[in-house]
Design a protein around this motif. Structure first.
Motif, mmCIF file in Angstrom:
data_model
loop_
_atom_site.group_PDB
_atom_site.id
_atom_site.type_symbol
_atom_site.label_atom_id
_atom_site.label_comp_id
_atom_site.label_asym_id
_atom_site.label_seq_id
_atom_site.Cartn_x
_atom_site.Cartn_y
_atom_site.Cartn_z
ATOM 1 N N ILE A 129 0.846 -1.210 0.000
ATOM 2 C CA ILE A 129 0.000 0.000 0.000
ATOM 3 C C ILE A 129 0.875 1.251 0.000
ATOM 4 C CG2 ILE A 129 -1.652 1.345 1.363
ATOM 5 C CD1 ILE A 129 -2.835 -1.317 2.333
ATOM 6 N N ALA A 130 1.935 1.229 0.816
ATOM 7 C CA ALA A 130 2.862 2.366 0.868
ATOM 8 C C ALA A 130 3.495 2.606 -0.494
ATOM 9 C CB ALA A 130 3.940 2.105 1.918
ATOM 10 N N LEU A 131 3.865 1.520 -1.190
ATOM 11 C CA LEU A 131 4.482 1.641 -2.513
ATOM 12 C C LEU A 131 3.503 2.243 -3.512
ATOM 13 C CD1 LEU A 131 6.834 1.116 -4.448
ATOM 14 C CD2 LEU A 131 5.961 -1.226 -4.749
ATOM 15 N N MET A 132 2.258 1.791 -3.498
ATOM 16 C CA MET A 132 1.256 2.322 -4.433
ATOM 17 C C MET A 132 0.974 3.801 -4.174
ATOM 18 S SD MET A 132 -1.464 -0.826 -4.982
ATOM 19 C CE MET A 132 -1.718 -1.145 -3.243
ATOM 20 N N LEU A 133 0.900 4.183 -2.898
ATOM 21 C CA LEU A 133 0.687 5.591 -2.567
ATOM 22 C C LEU A 133 1.870 6.445 -3.022
ATOM 23 C CD1 LEU A 133 -0.835 5.274 1.028
ATOM 24 C CD2 LEU A 133 -2.016 6.060 -1.036
ATOM 25 N N LEU A 134 3.070 5.907 -2.848
ATOM 26 C CA LEU A 134 4.269 6.648 -3.271
ATOM 27 C C LEU A 134 4.269 6.853 -4.785
ATOM 28 C CD1 LEU A 134 7.086 7.858 -2.563
ATOM 29 C CD2 LEU A 134 8.022 5.601 -3.086
ATOM 30 N N ILE A 135 3.935 5.799 -5.528
ATOM 31 C CA ILE A 135 3.910 5.906 -6.991
ATOM 32 C C ILE A 135 2.925 6.993 -7.424
ATOM 33 C CG2 ILE A 135 3.302 4.707 -9.121
ATOM 34 C CD1 ILE A 135 4.316 2.121 -7.803
ATOM 35 N N LYS A 136 1.758 7.001 -6.796
ATOM 36 C CA LYS A 136 0.751 8.023 -7.109
ATOM 37 C C LYS A 136 1.286 9.432 -6.834
ATOM 38 C CE LYS A 136 -2.417 8.789 -4.055
ATOM 39 N NZ LYS A 136 -2.191 10.228 -3.731
ATOM 40 N N ASP A 137 1.932 9.608 -5.683
ATOM 41 C CA ASP A 137 2.409 10.941 -5.298
ATOM 42 C C ASP A 137 3.610 11.385 -6.141
ATOM 43 O OD1 ASP A 137 0.458 11.148 -3.342
ATOM 44 O OD2 ASP A 137 1.707 10.190 -1.818
ATOM 45 N N VAL A 138 4.451 10.438 -6.502
ATOM 46 C CA VAL A 138 5.596 10.772 -7.355
ATOM 47 C C VAL A 138 5.106 11.225 -8.733
ATOM 48 C CG1 VAL A 138 7.551 9.785 -8.627
ATOM 49 C CG2 VAL A 138 7.296 9.330 -6.184
ATOM 50 N N LYS A 139 4.118 10.530 -9.268
ATOM 51 C CA LYS A 139 3.573 10.915 -10.570
ATOM 52 C C LYS A 139 2.880 12.275 -10.507
ATOM 53 C CE LYS A 139 2.982 6.352 -12.654
ATOM 54 N NZ LYS A 139 2.014 5.366 -13.209
ATOM 55 N N SER A 140 2.283 12.579 -9.362
ATOM 56 C CA SER A 140 1.614 13.883 -9.240
ATOM 57 C C SER A 140 2.625 15.022 -9.259
ATOM 58 C CB SER A 140 0.795 13.929 -7.949
ATOM 59 O OG SER A 140 1.636 13.967 -6.808
ATOM 60 N N ILE A 141 3.841 14.759 -8.833
ATOM 61 C CA ILE A 141 4.897 15.777 -8.843
ATOM 62 C C ILE A 141 5.702 15.704 -10.139
ATOM 63 C CG2 ILE A 141 7.030 16.580 -7.726
ATOM 64 C CD1 ILE A 141 5.896 15.574 -5.074
ATOM 65 N N GLY A 142 6.062 14.467 -10.541
ATOM 66 C CA GLY A 142 6.919 14.280 -11.713
ATOM 67 C C GLY A 142 6.201 14.355 -13.037
ATOM 68 N N GLY A 143 4.877 14.266 -13.015
ATOM 69 C CA GLY A 143 4.112 14.379 -14.247
ATOM 70 C C GLY A 143 4.081 13.085 -15.041
ATOM 71 N N SER A 144 3.526 13.164 -16.242
ATOM 72 C CA SER A 144 3.399 11.999 -17.103
ATOM 73 C C SER A 144 4.697 11.757 -17.858
ATOM 74 C CB SER A 144 2.239 12.193 -18.083
ATOM 75 O OG SER A 144 2.461 13.362 -18.868
ATOM 76 N N GLY A 145 4.704 10.690 -18.632
ATOM 77 C CA GLY A 145 5.912 10.326 -19.358
ATOM 78 C C GLY A 145 6.383 8.954 -18.939
ATOM 79 N N ASN A 146 7.512 8.514 -19.510
ATOM 80 C CA ASN A 146 8.016 7.205 -19.113
ATOM 81 C C ASN A 146 8.615 7.282 -17.708
ATOM 82 O OD1 ASN A 146 10.775 8.094 -19.277
ATOM 83 N ND2 ASN A 146 10.701 7.752 -21.495
ATOM 84 N N LEU A 147 8.951 6.115 -17.148
ATOM 85 C CA LEU A 147 9.413 6.050 -15.764
ATOM 86 C C LEU A 147 10.639 6.919 -15.528
ATOM 87 C CD1 LEU A 147 9.299 4.818 -12.938
ATOM 88 C CD2 LEU A 147 10.637 2.877 -13.813
ATOM 89 N N SER A 148 11.595 6.847 -16.436
ATOM 90 C CA SER A 148 12.827 7.608 -16.264
ATOM 91 C C SER A 148 12.569 9.112 -16.252
ATOM 92 C CB SER A 148 13.820 7.258 -17.375
ATOM 93 O OG SER A 148 15.008 8.000 -17.233
ATOM 94 N N GLN A 149 11.724 9.576 -17.179
ATOM 95 C CA GLN A 149 11.418 11.006 -17.257
ATOM 96 C C GLN A 149 10.672 11.480 -16.006
ATOM 97 O OE1 GLN A 149 9.179 10.988 -20.890
ATOM 98 N NE2 GLN A 149 10.965 11.427 -22.179
ATOM 99 N N THR A 150 9.727 10.658 -15.549
ATOM 100 C CA THR A 150 8.962 11.013 -14.356
ATOM 101 C C THR A 150 9.864 11.145 -13.137
ATOM 102 O OG1 THR A 150 6.982 9.893 -15.181
ATOM 103 C CG2 THR A 150 7.099 10.301 -12.812
#
Length: 428
Positions: free
Chosen positions: A112-133
């Motif tokens: 659950i912690a990992l899924m929440l982190l992924i969501k929050d990282v994408k909200s800051i890093g934006g869309s794109g591939n993993l490396s770009q995000t």
């Protein structure tokens, strides 16, 4: 001077190795070996970084710091020999039982912690591939107080970290105790989750720190199994090979960590591991002094004090200035000595280095004499806490991270999760 410094540290490695009875996880050996590795990587860029003009002052600080650390370690080891002269260490490896239902409950929390982190990282890093995000996230979160992860991510990180270290230790223990794979392989899950969590945090250090802890755990448990501290040449070669593999993986993972600006593996590792050698020398020649007390050394403590209402303490990012040689960027990591000097000068460096040495050497040699395996949690905590000794050539992890409330919370979580998982606390 840099070549002489490297030769001197190689000789220190050999001397400390035999002085501490071939114990490769004795803090003095770890300290000297890590500095030798750092200097060796710096030498691969000898011409590009103009290391021929390495200063005498930097030479003596590096050498003096190592001598202080090792000398105090030797005194403490002899003091422990005197105080615990009749201590009888006779423990044998045994299986550490884990409550599987509670274990998988913590695995669920980690996921659950990992899924929440992924969501929050994408909200800051934006869309794109993993490396770009991850690259965008690293740039925004690393250099702006306005683009930080929510507080719950930082708190959940504590649980993810603790479960990874505890389960990894028990996994190694149960394997070395001779039990079947079904008794320990499932314990690898939290460590794997922790690696992915670190990847989305764009944190390189976590991988090196966990790998270092695993080596320490193995060597500590081997001492119990073999009833001796010294290592054979064969084991020493294995440790070196593991270290090389970890570095290669570290380099290959850099693309996924959002660091795509350097495709050359050798140069990438040289900058990260050996860069502090040159950067510290540049700092000595062109020093930067902190604007207020403990700005670089006690970042975590000052952050806590600000949270308690000390508004006079500025809210700032801990990153240091970047430096270049011949237009080549080397980074902004200066070894643990940089914050000591920037905040408190040479005298402060000596005091802080002495405290640093007493702390880790004291814990290790007392732990050895007090038969740590009777209370495995002590060994687990040591593997987590010894990281600043490994990281000293790169940056200070001791004063910045340990002198704050977060470290106390970590210790409490370690105790609680270990006791729950191993049924030291019975839940009705």
């Amino acid at each position: 001077m840099i070549i002489l410094l490297f030769v001197t540290f190689v000789l220190l490695d050999i001397g400390v190795f035999f002085l501490f009875n071939k114990d490769v996880i004795a803090p003095p050996f770890i300290f000297c070996a890590m500095y030798t590795v750092s200097i060796a990587f710096a030498l691969t860029e000898y011409n590009n970084w103009q290391l021929s003009d390495y200063s005498i002052k930097s030479f003596w600080i590096y050498l003096g710091g190592a001598i202080v650390f090792c000398f105090i370690g030797y005194l403490i080891s002899k003091l422990c020999d005197f105080l615990y002269v009749n201590n009888d260490v006779s423990c044998k490896l045994k299986r550490i039982k884990v409550n599987k239902y509670l274990f998988y409950f913590f695995v669920l929390i980690d996921l659950i912690a990992l899924m929440l982190l992924i969501k929050d990282v994408k909200s800051i890093g934006g869309s794109g591939n993993l490396s770009q995000t991850l690259e965008t996230f690293r740039q925004l979160s690393g250099y702006s107080v306005d683009n930080q992860l929510p507080g719950y991510d930082n708190q959940l990180l504590k649980i993810v970290t603790v479960t990874a270290y505890i389960s990894s230790f028990i996994c190694i223990n149960n394997k070395m105790a001779g039990y079947k794979k079904k008794d320990y392989m499932f314990l690898c899950i939290p460590g794997i989750i922790y690696i992915f969590y670190s990847m989305f945090l764009s944190n390189r250090l976590n991988l090196l720190e966990l790998a270092s802890a695993l080596v320490v755990y193995y060597c500590l448990l081997r001492q119990i199994k073999m009833q001796k501290k010294g290592v054979s040449f064969k084991l020493l070669v294995r440790i070196v090979l593991i270290f090389i593999i970890v570095l290669l993986m570290f380099s290959l993972f850099r693309i996924y960590f959002g660091r795509t600006d350097d495709a050359n593996t050798q140069h990438y590792l040289a900058v990260y591991i050996g860069g502090p050698v040159k950067l510290f020398d540049l700092f000595i020649k062109d020093p930067v002094h902190s604007e207020f007390w403990g700005k670089e050394t006690f970042y975590g403590l000052l952050k806590n004090l600000r949270g308690f209402g000390f508004s006079s303490i500025p809210d700032y990012i801990a990153h240091k200035e970047f430096r270049f040689v011949n237009g080549i960027g080397i980074g902004n990591v200066y070894s643990a000595y940089r914050p000591y000097i920037a905040d408190f000068g040479i005298k402060g460096l000596i005091v802080l280095q002495v405290i640093f040495s007493i702390f880790f050497n004291g814990i290790y040699f007392i732990m050895q004499k007090k038969d740590f395996y009777r209370k495995p949690l002590i060994a687990i905590l040591y593997g987590y806490m010894i990281i600043p000794v490994f990281m000293h050539p790169i940056d200070d992890e001791f004063y910045r991270m340990f002198f704050n409330i977060g470290f106390i919370v970590y210790i409490i979580i370690f105790i609680l999760i270990y006791c729950v998982l191993t049924k030291k606390i019975k839940l009705k």
